[in-house]
Design a protein around this motif. Structure first.
Motif, PDB file in Angstrom:
ATOM      1  N   GLN A  23       0.816  -1.211   0.000  1.00 15.34           N
ATOM      2  CA  GLN A  23       0.000   0.000   0.000  1.00 15.34           C
ATOM      3  C   GLN A  23       0.849   1.260   0.000  1.00 15.34           C
ATOM      4  OE1 GLN A  23      -3.230   0.300  -0.520  1.00 15.34           O
ATOM      5  NE2 GLN A  23      -3.514  -1.910  -0.607  1.00 15.34           N
ATOM      6  N   SER A  24       1.955   1.260   0.734  1.00 20.84           N
ATOM      7  CA  SER A  24       2.791   2.471   0.759  1.00 20.84           C
ATOM      8  C   SER A  24       3.474   2.684  -0.593  1.00 20.84           C
ATOM      9  CB  SER A  24       3.808   2.416   1.903  1.00 20.84           C
ATOM     10  OG  SER A  24       4.677   1.320   1.761  1.00 20.84           O
ATOM     11  N   LEU A  25       3.874   1.590  -1.272  1.00 26.77           N
ATOM     12  CA  LEU A  25       4.442   1.717  -2.608  1.00 26.77           C
ATOM     13  C   LEU A  25       3.388   2.248  -3.585  1.00 26.77           C
ATOM     14  CD1 LEU A  25       6.734   1.311  -4.639  1.00 26.77           C
ATOM     15  CD2 LEU A  25       5.953  -1.057  -4.900  1.00 26.77           C
ATOM     16  N   HIS A  79      -4.273   8.015  -4.615  1.00 20.83           N
ATOM     17  CA  HIS A  79      -3.167   8.232  -3.694  1.00 20.83           C
ATOM     18  C   HIS A  79      -3.682   8.275  -2.262  1.00 20.83           C
ATOM     19  CE1 HIS A  79      -0.811  11.074  -1.168  1.00 20.83           C
ATOM     20  NE2 HIS A  79       0.113  10.196  -1.459  1.00 20.83           N
ATOM     21  N   SER A  80      -4.758   9.035  -2.042  1.00 13.99           N
ATOM     22  CA  SER A  80      -5.326   9.152  -0.691  1.00 13.99           C
ATOM     23  C   SER A  80      -5.787   7.798  -0.168  1.00 13.99           C
ATOM     24  CB  SER A  80      -6.501  10.124  -0.690  1.00 13.99           C
ATOM     25  OG  SER A  80      -6.072  11.419  -1.003  1.00 13.99           O
ATOM     26  N   CYS A  81      -6.420   7.015  -1.023  1.00 10.99           N
ATOM     27  CA  CYS A  81      -6.904   5.691  -0.628  1.00 10.99           C
ATOM     28  C   CYS A  81      -5.743   4.782  -0.224  1.00 10.99           C
ATOM     29  CB  CYS A  81      -7.686   5.073  -1.789  1.00 10.99           C
ATOM     30  SG  CYS A  81      -8.272   3.404  -1.450  1.00 10.99           S
ATOM     31  N   HIS A  82      -4.709   4.728  -1.055  1.00  4.48           N
ATOM     32  CA  HIS A  82      -3.552   3.874  -0.747  1.00  4.48           C
ATOM     33  C   HIS A  82      -2.812   4.368   0.497  1.00  4.48           C
ATOM     34  CE1 HIS A  82      -3.887   1.210  -4.129  1.00  4.48           C
ATOM     35  NE2 HIS A  82      -3.870   2.213  -4.995  1.00  4.48           N
ATOM     36  N   ALA A  83      -2.713   5.677   0.656  1.00  2.00           N
ATOM     37  CA  ALA A  83      -2.044   6.222   1.835  1.00  2.00           C
ATOM     38  C   ALA A  83      -2.795   5.857   3.104  1.00  2.00           C
ATOM     39  CB  ALA A  83      -1.901   7.742   1.704  1.00  2.00           C
ATOM     40  N   ALA A  86      -2.262   2.182   3.778  1.00  2.00           N
ATOM     41  CA  ALA A  86      -0.906   1.981   4.279  1.00  2.00           C
ATOM     42  C   ALA A  86      -0.835   2.335   5.759  1.00  2.00           C
ATOM     43  CB  ALA A  86       0.093   2.823   3.479  1.00  2.00           C
ATOM     44  N   LYS A  87      -1.483   3.431   6.144  1.00  2.00           N
ATOM     45  CA  LYS A  87      -1.496   3.845   7.547  1.00  2.00           C
ATOM     46  C   LYS A  87      -2.159   2.775   8.416  1.00  2.00           C
ATOM     47  CE  LYS A  87      -3.096   7.593  10.518  1.00  2.00           C
ATOM     48  NZ  LYS A  87      -3.845   8.842  10.583  1.00  2.00           N
ATOM     49  N   GLN A  88      -3.275   2.218   7.952  1.00  2.00           N
ATOM     50  CA  GLN A  88      -3.966   1.178   8.716  1.00  2.00           C
ATOM     51  C   GLN A  88      -3.096  -0.064   8.876  1.00  2.00           C
ATOM     52  OE1 GLN A  88      -7.764   0.421   6.867  1.00  2.00           O
ATOM     53  NE2 GLN A  88      -8.448   2.529   7.146  1.00  2.00           N
ATOM     54  N   TYR A  89      -2.445  -0.490   7.784  1.00  2.00           N
ATOM     55  CA  TYR A  89      -1.586  -1.671   7.867  1.00  2.00           C
ATOM     56  C   TYR A  89      -0.334  -1.405   8.706  1.00  2.00           C
ATOM     57  CZ  TYR A  89      -4.360  -4.358   4.585  1.00  2.00           C
ATOM     58  OH  TYR A  89      -5.379  -5.063   3.979  1.00  2.00           O
ATOM     59  N   GLU A  90       0.164  -0.173   8.645  1.00  2.00           N
ATOM     60  CA  GLU A  90       1.321   0.186   9.469  1.00  2.00           C
ATOM     61  C   GLU A  90       0.969   0.057  10.950  1.00  2.00           C
ATOM     62  OE1 GLU A  90       4.527   3.817  10.009  1.00  2.00           O
ATOM     63  OE2 GLU A  90       2.543   4.264   9.195  1.00  2.00           O
ATOM     64  N   GLU A  91      -0.190   0.575  11.327  1.00  2.00           N
ATOM     65  CA  GLU A  91      -0.613   0.484  12.722  1.00  2.00           C
ATOM     66  C   GLU A  91      -0.813  -0.976  13.145  1.00  2.00           C
ATOM     67  OE1 GLU A  91      -4.057   2.999  12.980  1.00  2.00           O
ATOM     68  OE2 GLU A  91      -2.886   4.821  12.634  1.00  2.00           O
ATOM     69  N   GLU A  92      -1.410  -1.763  12.256  1.00  2.00           N
ATOM     70  CA  GLU A  92      -1.597  -3.185  12.556  1.00  2.00           C
ATOM     71  C   GLU A  92      -0.248  -3.891  12.696  1.00  2.00           C
ATOM     72  OE1 GLU A  92      -3.450  -7.203  10.473  1.00  2.00           O
ATOM     73  OE2 GLU A  92      -4.164  -5.243   9.795  1.00  2.00           O
ATOM     74  N   TRP A  93       0.675  -3.584  11.805  1.00  2.00           N
ATOM     75  CA  TRP A  93       2.004  -4.200  11.819  1.00  2.00           C
ATOM     76  C   TRP A  93       2.763  -3.827  13.095  1.00  2.00           C
ATOM     77  CZ3 TRP A  93       4.628  -8.044  10.353  1.00  2.00           C
ATOM     78  CH2 TRP A  93       6.016  -8.038  10.193  1.00  2.00           C
TER      79      TRP A  93
END
Length: 100
Positions: A23-25, A79-83, A86-93
């Protein structure tokens, strides 16, 4: 009947860190895409203004201008959707003890 649980059809496993990377990529790529389209749109507007001063009617530019604005908007929204994803997966990770 062949064994269904052999190594060739073992399901792949992905974790939040993998999803964050994807997602961040995607967010980065879409940000670049939006930047490029926005630059083309601005250059097109400048060019159309110069040509209108030379007598070319604006109706020749309206459809292309609308198309550029549409793609600029779509790239910004993707871009907003992927960002956000990415934020949600980052927090989960991070919650799973992962490091970004």
């Amino acid at each position: 009947m062949p064994n269904q649980n052999n190594s060739t059809n073992t399901p792949k496993k992905y974790d939040a860190g993998d999803m964050y990377d994807i997602q961040s990529l995607s967010a980065c790529d879409m940000n670049w895409m939006h930047t490029a389209i926005d630059r083309i749109r601005r250059d097109f507007i400048d060019l159309s203004k110069k040509l209108q001063k030379q007598g070319v009617h604006s109706c020749y530019f309206d459809e292309l201008k609308t198309t550029l604005e549409m793609y600029s908007y779509l790239a910004e929204e993707r871009h907003s959707c992927h960002a956000e994803m990415a934020k949600q997966y980052e927090e989960e990770w991070k919650g799973q003890g992962g490091e970004v």
